[in-house]
Design a protein around this motif. Structure first.
Motif, PDB file in Angstrom:
ATOM      1  N   ALA A 173       0.834  -1.207   0.000  1.00 35.38           N
ATOM      2  CA  ALA A 173       0.000   0.000   0.000  1.00 35.38           C
ATOM      3  C   ALA A 173       0.869   1.258   0.000  1.00 35.38           C
ATOM      4  CB  ALA A 173      -0.930  -0.003   1.210  1.00 35.38           C
ATOM      5  N   LEU A 174       1.921   1.266   0.809  1.00 35.74           N
ATOM      6  CA  LEU A 174       2.823   2.422   0.835  1.00 35.74           C
ATOM      7  C   LEU A 174       3.507   2.612  -0.508  1.00 35.74           C
ATOM      8  CD1 LEU A 174       4.492   2.041   4.368  1.00 35.74           C
ATOM      9  CD2 LEU A 174       2.704   3.665   3.685  1.00 35.74           C
ATOM     10  N   ALA A 175       3.850   1.512  -1.158  1.00 32.18           N
ATOM     11  CA  ALA A 175       4.459   1.603  -2.493  1.00 32.18           C
ATOM     12  C   ALA A 175       3.465   2.202  -3.486  1.00 32.18           C
ATOM     13  CB  ALA A 175       4.915   0.221  -2.960  1.00 32.18           C
ATOM     14  N   LEU A 176       2.207   1.789  -3.423  1.00 29.88           N
ATOM     15  CA  LEU A 176       1.180   2.341  -4.299  1.00 29.88           C
ATOM     16  C   LEU A 176       1.013   3.845  -4.081  1.00 29.88           C
ATOM     17  CD1 LEU A 176      -1.583  -0.412  -3.995  1.00 29.88           C
ATOM     18  CD2 LEU A 176      -0.267   0.129  -6.044  1.00 29.88           C
ATOM     19  N   MET A 177       1.186   4.283  -2.835  1.00 27.25           N
ATOM     20  CA  MET A 177       1.011   5.693  -2.493  1.00 27.25           C
ATOM     21  C   MET A 177       2.242   6.545  -2.818  1.00 27.25           C
ATOM     22  SD  MET A 177      -0.910   5.118   1.165  1.00 27.25           S
ATOM     23  CE  MET A 177      -0.976   6.864   1.579  1.00 27.25           C
ATOM     24  N   GLY A 178       3.287   5.920  -3.328  1.00 24.58           N
ATOM     25  CA  GLY A 178       4.464   6.680  -3.731  1.00 24.58           C
ATOM     26  C   GLY A 178       5.497   6.891  -2.662  1.00 24.58           C
ATOM     27  N   MET A 179       5.432   6.115  -1.566  1.00 21.13           N
ATOM     28  CA  MET A 179       6.449   6.228  -0.529  1.00 21.13           C
ATOM     29  C   MET A 179       7.809   5.901  -1.126  1.00 21.13           C
ATOM     30  SD  MET A 179       6.925   6.975   2.711  1.00 21.13           S
ATOM     31  CE  MET A 179       5.325   6.785   3.513  1.00 21.13           C
ATOM     32  N   ARG A 180       8.773   6.786  -0.945  1.00 20.06           N
ATOM     33  CA  ARG A 180      10.089   6.608  -1.571  1.00 20.06           C
ATOM     34  C   ARG A 180      10.842   5.435  -0.967  1.00 20.06           C
ATOM     35  NH1 ARG A 180      15.090   8.374  -0.416  1.00 20.06           N
ATOM     36  NH2 ARG A 180      14.353   9.592   1.348  1.00 20.06           N
ATOM     37  N   ARG A 181      10.872   5.390   0.363  1.00 17.69           N
ATOM     38  CA  ARG A 181      11.542   4.280   1.032  1.00 17.69           C
ATOM     39  C   ARG A 181      10.873   4.052   2.385  1.00 17.69           C
ATOM     40  NH1 ARG A 181      18.047   3.118   1.846  1.00 17.69           N
ATOM     41  NH2 ARG A 181      17.777   0.926   2.412  1.00 17.69           N
ATOM     42  N   ALA A 182      10.680   2.800   2.731  1.00 16.70           N
ATOM     43  CA  ALA A 182      10.029   2.476   4.002  1.00 16.70           C
ATOM     44  C   ALA A 182      10.374   1.060   4.414  1.00 16.70           C
ATOM     45  CB  ALA A 182       8.509   2.623   3.880  1.00 16.70           C
ATOM     46  N   MET A 183      10.268   0.826   5.714  1.00 17.86           N
ATOM     47  CA  MET A 183      10.298  -0.531   6.258  1.00 17.86           C
ATOM     48  C   MET A 183       9.029  -0.717   7.075  1.00 17.86           C
ATOM     49  SD  MET A 183      14.092  -1.419   7.717  1.00 17.86           S
ATOM     50  CE  MET A 183      15.554  -1.400   6.685  1.00 17.86           C
ATOM     51  N   VAL A 184       8.282  -1.760   6.747  1.00 15.41           N
ATOM     52  CA  VAL A 184       7.135  -2.155   7.553  1.00 15.41           C
ATOM     53  C   VAL A 184       7.584  -3.375   8.342  1.00 15.41           C
ATOM     54  CG1 VAL A 184       4.719  -2.840   7.568  1.00 15.41           C
ATOM     55  CG2 VAL A 184       5.564  -1.279   5.796  1.00 15.41           C
ATOM     56  N   VAL A 185       7.409  -3.338   9.673  1.00 18.39           N
ATOM     57  CA  VAL A 185       8.019  -4.366  10.513  1.00 18.39           C
ATOM     58  C   VAL A 185       7.033  -4.928  11.540  1.00 18.39           C
ATOM     59  CG1 VAL A 185      10.223  -3.146  10.298  1.00 18.39           C
ATOM     60  CG2 VAL A 185       8.863  -2.824  12.355  1.00 18.39           C
ATOM     61  N   HIS A 186       7.284  -6.185  11.908  1.00 21.14           N
ATOM     62  CA  HIS A 186       6.593  -6.813  13.037  1.00 21.14           C
ATOM     63  C   HIS A 186       7.578  -7.761  13.694  1.00 21.14           C
ATOM     64  CE1 HIS A 186       3.415  -8.560  15.505  1.00 21.14           C
ATOM     65  NE2 HIS A 186       3.938  -9.745  15.221  1.00 21.14           N
ATOM     66  N   GLY A 187       7.751  -7.606  15.007  1.00 16.70           N
ATOM     67  CA  GLY A 187       8.714  -8.414  15.724  1.00 16.70           C
ATOM     68  C   GLY A 187       8.078  -9.501  16.559  1.00 16.70           C
ATOM     69  N   ALA A 188       8.751 -10.633  16.630  1.00 15.91           N
ATOM     70  CA  ALA A 188       8.250 -11.741  17.443  1.00 15.91           C
ATOM     71  C   ALA A 188       8.386 -11.424  18.923  1.00 15.91           C
ATOM     72  CB  ALA A 188       9.027 -13.012  17.117  1.00 15.91           C
ATOM     73  N   ILE A 200      13.869  -7.635  19.944  1.00 21.80           N
ATOM     74  CA  ILE A 200      15.102  -8.265  20.429  1.00 21.80           C
ATOM     75  C   ILE A 200      14.772  -9.566  21.166  1.00 21.80           C
ATOM     76  CG2 ILE A 200      16.436  -6.125  20.561  1.00 21.80           C
ATOM     77  CD1 ILE A 200      15.963  -6.205  23.628  1.00 21.80           C
ATOM     78  N   SER A 201      13.496  -9.990  21.069  1.00 22.38           N
ATOM     79  CA  SER A 201      13.072 -11.235  21.711  1.00 22.38           C
ATOM     80  C   SER A 201      12.981 -12.393  20.725  1.00 22.38           C
ATOM     81  CB  SER A 201      11.708 -11.043  22.387  1.00 22.38           C
ATOM     82  OG  SER A 201      11.763 -10.011  23.352  1.00 22.38           O
ATOM     83  N   GLY A 202      13.089 -12.103  19.439  1.00 20.40           N
ATOM     84  CA  GLY A 202      12.970 -13.135  18.416  1.00 20.40           C
ATOM     85  C   GLY A 202      13.215 -12.555  17.043  1.00 20.40           C
ATOM     86  N   VAL A 203      12.725 -13.251  16.039  1.00 21.43           N
ATOM     87  CA  VAL A 203      12.912 -12.840  14.644  1.00 21.43           C
ATOM     88  C   VAL A 203      11.843 -11.820  14.248  1.00 21.43           C
ATOM     89  CG1 VAL A 203      12.890 -13.654  12.245  1.00 21.43           C
ATOM     90  CG2 VAL A 203      14.008 -15.014  14.026  1.00 21.43           C
ATOM     91  N   SER A 204      12.234 -10.854  13.441  1.00 20.14           N
ATOM     92  CA  SER A 204      11.306  -9.820  12.971  1.00 20.14           C
ATOM     93  C   SER A 204      11.066  -9.959  11.470  1.00 20.14           C
ATOM     94  CB  SER A 204      11.858  -8.422  13.256  1.00 20.14           C
ATOM     95  OG  SER A 204      12.000  -8.203  14.641  1.00 20.14           O
ATOM     96  N   GLN A 205       9.820  -9.715  11.077  1.00 23.93           N
ATOM     97  CA  GLN A 205       9.450  -9.700   9.665  1.00 23.93           C
ATOM     98  C   GLN A 205       9.578  -8.273   9.135  1.00 23.93           C
ATOM     99  OE1 GLN A 205       8.461 -12.711   8.330  1.00 23.93           O
ATOM    100  NE2 GLN A 205       8.750 -13.606  10.365  1.00 23.93           N
ATOM    101  N   ILE A 206      10.174  -8.124   7.965  1.00 18.62           N
ATOM    102  CA  ILE A 206      10.321  -6.815   7.335  1.00 18.62           C
ATOM    103  C   ILE A 206       9.891  -6.899   5.878  1.00 18.62           C
ATOM    104  CG2 ILE A 206      11.929  -5.004   6.593  1.00 18.62           C
ATOM    105  CD1 ILE A 206      13.706  -5.648   8.920  1.00 18.62           C
ATOM    106  N   SER A 207       9.110  -5.927   5.432  1.00 14.43           N
ATOM    107  CA  SER A 207       8.881  -5.707   4.009  1.00 14.43           C
ATOM    108  C   SER A 207       9.382  -4.299   3.720  1.00 14.43           C
ATOM    109  CB  SER A 207       7.403  -5.848   3.637  1.00 14.43           C
ATOM    110  OG  SER A 207       7.030  -7.212   3.590  1.00 14.43           O
ATOM    111  N   GLU A 208      10.403  -4.221   2.898  1.00 14.02           N
ATOM    112  CA  GLU A 208      11.062  -2.949   2.625  1.00 14.02           C
ATOM    113  C   GLU A 208      10.617  -2.399   1.272  1.00 14.02           C
ATOM    114  OE1 GLU A 208      15.565  -1.023   2.408  1.00 14.02           O
ATOM    115  OE2 GLU A 208      15.276  -3.113   3.001  1.00 14.02           O
ATOM    116  N   VAL A 209      10.226  -1.129   1.266  1.00 14.23           N
ATOM    117  CA  VAL A 209       9.826  -0.430   0.048  1.00 14.23           C
ATOM    118  C   VAL A 209      10.977   0.450  -0.404  1.00 14.23           C
ATOM    119  CG1 VAL A 209       8.179   1.191  -0.975  1.00 14.23           C
ATOM    120  CG2 VAL A 209       7.427  -0.371   0.838  1.00 14.23           C
ATOM    121  N   ARG A 210      11.343   0.304  -1.662  1.00 19.70           N
ATOM    122  CA  ARG A 210      12.367   1.194  -2.217  1.00 19.70           C
ATOM    123  C   ARG A 210      12.005   1.503  -3.666  1.00 19.70           C
ATOM    124  NH1 ARG A 210      18.894   0.467  -1.853  1.00 19.70           N
ATOM    125  NH2 ARG A 210      18.321   0.082   0.321  1.00 19.70           N
TER     126      ARG A 210
END
Length: 339
Positions: free
Chosen positions: A207-222, A235-245
């Protein structure tokens, strides 16, 4: 609009349909009963990137706009997250925003008072004596002068008063938890956005890419094993990242060890009320070691990466450490409070 309202309850909308529906909602075209039914229905199905982009674009068009140039907007970063993860942590993204600003990244921190937690970003900043109710012109001036300003959501999105009572009645997170961080009033083109659920990570990034965001990281941590996660890098586990560039989304995972940090349980990140959380932030900015400092360094490293100040999370941690240990961040906090 009535047809769209009924369709949205069970079927994903196109980007344009979502935009039209949100515009009608913010104009007050629907009753409280209709708005409640819509928000509850959206809770029952998965959002799409097209819908989120359309909803957020309508909200942005109805918001107060900061008087900044395109060149200024291009340098701004936001660290606003969805909240609603029920983790009980201290105000990590607010500490991250101040740390990144101290490291030279202009920050337009979007946020609100407490809604689903003990202490919202506005609450802890007030406890640090940092102004949170700035008008658009004042916020632009402070960003230019200090490199950091807080943009209070209720001040910058007056049209959202329409749904305030409905959200309070529902009492749990709604789609607006996701949409709020996507509607920075300063027009920041770079962002690190935490989300409360792992399934949202790629959807919000698209969605951020569709909106023209130049660069972003969307994150969720375990969180801890078997526990819920957080809307931050963990810092308690693995984190998911989707990076927009530049319109392209890339997804991957990271662990604290990748940034040279040790793991710690979620309990080590517990926060309290505004006074308690302000004391935690002062301790971190005063170079107090421990998991709380580490989680701020980890997330600040992500901000420094998307801002082009570091080429890796490990390097970003080093830059953040230097900003804190040199006293720059503490001096910035003091300076913002003396405005």
């Amino acid at each position: 609009m009535t047809n769209l309202l009924e369709q949205a309850a069970s079927t994903p909308l196109s980007r344009e349909e979502a935009r039209l529906l949100m515009q009608a909602l913010l104009r007050g075209d629907f009753s409280e009963e209709q708005m409640t039914a819509l928000l509850l229905a959206l809770q029952q199905r998965e959002e799409t990137a097209q819908e989120l982009a359309g909803f957020a674009e309508a909200m942005r068009s109805a918001s107060v706009v900061l008087p900044l140039t395109d060149e200024e907007r291009a340098t701004l970063v936001d660290t606003c997250g969805t909240g609603g993860d029920d983790s009980g942590t201290f105000n990590i993204s607010t500490a991250v925003a101040l740390t990144a600003a101290g490291a030279g990244v202009p920050i337009a921190k979007h946020g609100n008072r407490s809604v689903t937690s003990k202490c919202g970003s506005a609450d802890v900043l007030e406890a640090l004596s940092i102004p949170v109710g700035l008008e658009a012109e004042q916020a632009a001036e402070v960003i230019r002068a200090k490199g950091f300003a807080f943009l209070l959501a209720t001040k910058m999105h007056p049209a959202m008063k329409i749904v305030a009572a409905v959200r309070k009645t529902i009492g749990t997170r709604t789609i607006f938890n996701v949409l709020g961080p996507m509607t920075n009033p300063a027009g920041a083109t770079t962002q690190v956005m935490g989300v409360y659920s792992a399934h949202l990570v790629p959807i919000v990034a698209e969605a951020l890419a569709l909106m023209g965001m130049r660069r972003a990281m969307v994150v969720h941590g375990a969180g801890d094993e078997g526990g819920s996660g957080i809307d931050e890098l963990s810092i308690s586990g693995v984190s998911q990242i989707s990076e927009v560039r530049d319109g392209v989304v890339k997804s991957y995972t990271v662990a604290p060890e990748h940034a040279g940090l040790k793991r710690a349980p979620m309990s080590a990140l517990a926060g309290g009320d505004a006074k308690e959380n302000a004391a935690i932030l002062r301790g971190i900015f005063g170079s107090e070691p421990g998991p709380r400092r580490d989680v701020v360094l980890f997330n600040a490293a992500a901000v420094l990466m998307v801002a082009g100040k570091a080429n890796s999370l490990r390097k970003g941690v080093q830059v953040a450490v230097a900003a804190i240990d040199s006293g720059v961040v503490s001096r910035l906090v003091y300076s913002l409070g003396k405005r």
